[in-house]
Design a protein around this motif. Sequence first.
Motif, PDB file in Angstrom:
ATOM      1  N   MET A 241      -5.667   3.835   2.137  1.00 56.79           N
ATOM      2  CA  MET A 241      -6.595   3.080   1.172  1.00 56.79           C
ATOM      3  C   MET A 241      -7.760   4.086   0.731  1.00 56.79           C
ATOM      4  O   MET A 241      -8.254   4.259  -0.418  1.00 56.79           O
ATOM      5  CB  MET A 241      -7.111   1.978   1.794  1.00 56.79           C
ATOM      6  CG  MET A 241      -6.142   0.699   1.800  1.00 56.79           C
ATOM      7  SD  MET A 241      -5.731   0.355   0.404  1.00 56.79           S
ATOM      8  CE  MET A 241      -7.094  -1.021   0.004  1.00 56.79           C
ATOM      9  N   ALA A 242      -8.403   4.877   1.698  1.00 53.16           N
ATOM     10  CA  ALA A 242      -9.470   5.892   1.243  1.00 53.16           C
ATOM     11  C   ALA A 242      -9.086   6.957   0.272  1.00 53.16           C
ATOM     12  O   ALA A 242      -9.735   7.052  -0.792  1.00 53.16           O
ATOM     13  CB  ALA A 242      -9.894   6.486   2.622  1.00 53.16           C
TER      14      ALA A 242
ATOM     15  N   ILE B  27       0.721  -0.978   0.159  1.00 53.21           N
ATOM     16  CA  ILE B  27       0.109  -0.004   0.077  1.00 53.21           C
ATOM     17  C   ILE B  27       1.105   1.213  -0.188  1.00 53.21           C
ATOM     18  O   ILE B  27       0.628   2.121  -0.940  1.00 53.21           O
ATOM     19  CB  ILE B  27      -0.880   0.063   1.475  1.00 53.21           C
ATOM     20  CG1 ILE B  27      -1.874  -1.161   1.098  1.00 53.21           C
ATOM     21  CG2 ILE B  27      -1.651   1.200   1.183  1.00 53.21           C
ATOM     22  CD1 ILE B  27      -2.875  -1.380   2.373  1.00 53.21           C
ATOM     23  N   ILE B  28       1.955   1.457   0.838  1.00 52.62           N
ATOM     24  CA  ILE B  28       2.552   2.496   1.200  1.00 52.62           C
ATOM     25  C   ILE B  28       3.693   2.733  -0.007  1.00 52.62           C
ATOM     26  O   ILE B  28       3.696   4.030  -0.504  1.00 52.62           O
ATOM     27  CB  ILE B  28       3.439   2.335   2.275  1.00 52.62           C
ATOM     28  CG1 ILE B  28       2.531   2.408   3.453  1.00 52.62           C
ATOM     29  CG2 ILE B  28       4.500   3.589   2.495  1.00 52.62           C
ATOM     30  CD1 ILE B  28       3.235   2.136   4.951  1.00 52.62           C
TER      31      ILE B  28
ATOM     32  N   ALA C 137     -15.629   5.232  -5.480  1.00 47.53           N
ATOM     33  CA  ALA C 137     -16.373   6.343  -4.598  1.00 47.53           C
ATOM     34  C   ALA C 137     -16.776   5.309  -3.390  1.00 47.53           C
ATOM     35  O   ALA C 137     -16.645   5.718  -2.210  1.00 47.53           O
ATOM     36  CB  ALA C 137     -17.624   6.783  -5.021  1.00 47.53           C
ATOM     37  N   ASP C 138     -17.315   4.247  -3.632  1.00 43.30           N
ATOM     38  CA  ASP C 138     -17.873   3.266  -2.606  1.00 43.30           C
ATOM     39  C   ASP C 138     -16.881   2.971  -1.620  1.00 43.30           C
ATOM     40  O   ASP C 138     -17.097   2.951  -0.426  1.00 43.30           O
ATOM     41  CB  ASP C 138     -18.598   2.110  -3.002  1.00 43.30           C
ATOM     42  CG  ASP C 138     -19.909   2.515  -3.783  1.00 43.30           C
ATOM     43  OD1 ASP C 138     -20.480   3.626  -3.561  1.00 43.30           O
ATOM     44  OD2 ASP C 138     -20.478   1.722  -4.466  1.00 43.30           O
ATOM     45  N   SER C 139     -15.613   2.552  -2.259  1.00 43.43           N
ATOM     46  CA  SER C 139     -14.647   2.155  -1.620  1.00 43.43           C
ATOM     47  C   SER C 139     -13.918   2.916  -0.738  1.00 43.43           C
ATOM     48  O   SER C 139     -13.426   2.763   0.460  1.00 43.43           O
ATOM     49  CB  SER C 139     -13.699   1.290  -2.475  1.00 43.43           C
ATOM     50  OG  SER C 139     -13.816   0.060  -2.881  1.00 43.43           O
ATOM     51  N   ALA C 140     -13.736   4.355  -1.262  1.00 44.52           N
ATOM     52  CA  ALA C 140     -13.209   5.461  -0.678  1.00 44.52           C
ATOM     53  C   ALA C 140     -14.116   5.995   0.662  1.00 44.52           C
ATOM     54  O   ALA C 140     -13.667   6.199   1.649  1.00 44.52           O
ATOM     55  CB  ALA C 140     -13.241   6.625  -1.557  1.00 44.52           C
ATOM     56  N   ASP C 141     -15.504   5.801   0.650  1.00 43.45           N
ATOM     57  CA  ASP C 141     -16.475   6.022   1.619  1.00 43.45           C
ATOM     58  C   ASP C 141     -16.202   5.109   2.793  1.00 43.45           C
ATOM     59  O   ASP C 141     -15.895   5.114   3.929  1.00 43.45           O
ATOM     60  CB  ASP C 141     -17.611   6.055   1.291  1.00 43.45           C
ATOM     61  CG  ASP C 141     -18.735   6.249   2.432  1.00 43.45           C
ATOM     62  OD1 ASP C 141     -18.855   7.210   2.903  1.00 43.45           O
ATOM     63  OD2 ASP C 141     -19.539   5.451   2.526  1.00 43.45           O
ATOM     64  N   MET C 142     -16.103   3.739   2.383  1.00 40.07           N
ATOM     65  CA  MET C 142     -15.968   2.573   3.123  1.00 40.07           C
ATOM     66  C   MET C 142     -14.606   2.548   3.891  1.00 40.07           C
ATOM     67  O   MET C 142     -14.442   2.502   5.284  1.00 40.07           O
ATOM     68  CB  MET C 142     -15.847   1.266   2.529  1.00 40.07           C
ATOM     69  CG  MET C 142     -15.937  -0.038   3.362  1.00 40.07           C
ATOM     70  SD  MET C 142     -14.270  -0.620   3.563  1.00 40.07           S
ATOM     71  CE  MET C 142     -13.917  -1.532   2.028  1.00 40.07           C
TER      72      MET C 142
END
Length: 899
Positions: free
Chosen positions: A635-636, A555-556, A645-650
């Motif tokens: 991750m957001a 991720i980083i 968008a859905d993943s960003a919100d989650m």
Amino acid sequence: MGSSSLSIANFRFEQRASGLGIHVTTPRLSWHIDAPAGLSNWMQTGYQVQVSRRRKRNGETLSFGVQSPDTVLIPWPDTPLNSLERAHVRVRSFGTSSGTPADTEWSDWFTVEASILDEDSWIAKPITSPTDLPGGECSAENGFRPMRFRKVFDVPEKAARSRLYITALGLYEARLNGRRIGDECLAPGWTTYDARLQFQAFDISSFLVAGTNILVVDVAEGWYAGRLLWGEGKSRIYGDRIGPLAQLALFDSDAASTPSRWIVTDETWECKPQATTSSSLYDGETYNLGLEYDPWDLNDSGWSPAEVLEPVRSALVPSSCDPVRVTQVVRPVSISKDPDGKALVDFGQNLVGRVRIPLLARPDGHQLVMRFAEVLEEGRLGVRPLRQAKVTDTVIFAGGRQLENWAPRFTYHGFRYVEVSGWHPDDTEGPLTLDSLVAEVLHTDMRRTGHFACSDERVTRLHQNVLWSMRGNFVGLPTDCPQRDERLGWTGDIQVFSPTASYIYDCSGMLANWLRDVVAEQAMNGGIVPLVIPNVMRDGPWPTVPQAVWDDVIIILPWNLYRNFGDAQVLRDNWPAMESYLRSVRRASDGLWDPALWQLGDWLDPAAPPHEPGLSRTDGVLVADQYLVHVTSLMAKIASVLGHADSADMYTREHARLKQTFQDKYMAKSGLVVGDSQTSLSLSMRFDLHATPEQRKVAGDRLARLARYAGFRISTGFAGTPAVLEALTQGGHSQLAYRMLLEESCPSWLYPVSQGASTIWERWDSMLEDGRINPGEMTSFNHYALGSVADWLHRTVAGLSLLEPGWKKVLVSPKPGGTITSAQGRFESPHGTISCRWELVEDNRMVRVHLTIPPNVQAVVDDPRGEYVVGSGRHIVDWPLPKEEEAWPPQKQVIAFGM
């Protein structure tokens, strides 16, 4: 302003300066604008790209105009390239300077040529030597003897264009008609061979002749079949036969994308052992002059038919980044004798590479032996840290031949000193002198982008040490060390070092390529990211279990590459692997890490015993939880960049929940953190884990108190060290951060510098003050991880950091401190040169800042009197030296306990 004053510079396809053998069908374009000194505030409003493709359009040129300020990784405007197809591209930019139109001229034409992009186009067969070839294969204990493969073929007339596409099961070098093809070293590089095998493309048009041609390929075991890992290690991890796989393409016309003829590796090739009788990455090479022969002699009957192997099961992929090359030649600074009378050559710099000898004659039977090490101990070569790596090159003189321009070809060493046996300064004939040999520096040939210097020579030397450690450990992939029986792609090392690495060199291509192996290995390990990539520890010696800090690289690292180089594609490519990693995290019921799982955590805390580097004063699970909250927040952000968008919100909601859970579990209402260590406080501040500014201030003040308690010496390990100076600075204690930076007693960043170090050490005390090597088994003198402090030097001392991906907008915010009276940073950004130089003036009451901003970039200047924005051009500004809450503290006020 006339367009002639502006020009296109540094044109690139993808992350490469050369368009030959491009690895994608739609190569992205990048360039920046060179402007005269007097031009200011230039911003692009649009650009035009022209593409000429003779095969498709008989040379007709199409133009594509786009209204956009972007010049970095611009989408390919035309239809996709076909495999082996060529196209010619040029660009120009339109813009304004302070509102006045100012456009560039057209650039030169640049050529891009696709590599073999369709695996079905591979008709070559991998070949090897017969197992019963006399002298061909050494014992399993000593590895494979390097082999030579040859193909003799006729060309009726010279082709208009010719290319060689080549790789190997092992390492290769190729020559055609006596000429070396390319200047790559250690090709094809180390990848997860059972998933991906890279190949390279070469223009050999000038090598071919009408009539008889001879193509020779030398192959050695390398990473493919050689010994890897420490102790007894593992051999033949990927296969037990070595040999080349190659296709030579002949094109009738310059515009053709279909070869008129292929010359490929198959059963018509022949093979013969090389005069190099052994070659090992860890142990070095042995070369016997008496076994040398002329590979171009067609009357030599000593060649044997090659054997064809089964087809390669892994994907054949074009190289997507710059190769390893010789990037510098270093001459020795002194020659002395050790207590036993052996010659010691000192190159004055701990480096990674090999020794080349221009000329040496000795009688038959004579042996020249060179052993390599980074340091001396009691006047002798310090070889104990090498563990089971012999790191020795041997030349056997025979056949009446002399050594001419010789260097080992399929190994590399980490060294400053060379012990030479069989060649001495006192020799009456051909003595060993400073002119007798040179060191060739090897590493991935990345473009140098970052520079730093300051008024304190010790800190400038520290930065140089970071630079040299990065060079020595970016050898096709980011390794931990370059000298002992390890040299592995440890994920934690590059995770903490990637912000620094991305400033010093344009490592985007190399690291994006390595991430493909991270993804491949993760998929083979059930979503868990292995500790080393390629993963040669699948069957031990360490278990494959989820590990924070190390596994967080998936991720980083892509996030840091996106931030520094503006490449959102690296986020897209790794997004599924990021989500897979988070699913692999072994969690407790509260969503944080399962405390039953042991974590490496703050590895190499200086308080840990030499033989137990994992016994840090900060709980490993606490560190793991801090990282988990942090990567969830990333991750957001990544999901938002990618339009998920859905993943960003989650992930935004998950981050808020985990942050609250962390606060409830580890934090007092005051802001103090369980464990009360520099690492726990620094990471909490760096990852913004406090609920309120008041809590952050309490944590920052406590961190400052602990820094004083420790006498400004290092009290952090692998995880905390990259964060501690940043956290002190964020907490309003930049003078204490400077005080810690400038401390010389052990452990500190400047202790190795005071001991003459020219690279970053693995341990703070790899060399003890009495000149003895640290007794711990893990004692490297070239490990870049603790050099992550250079990121703070770049951003805080030099005052340069990015505000928008790809350095489209930058922050200029130098914070003078300590006894440093001037500093400068220069960064060759994707848009051009950004520099900040400052010095104290007017009796140290004012700071004078000299700033250079390239066209198409804006800078936010953090003047203590208020922020403001400047555009491209050169700027000089004076501002008052900020008053800190505390003055520069020169004295150690409390001696640390347990140090």
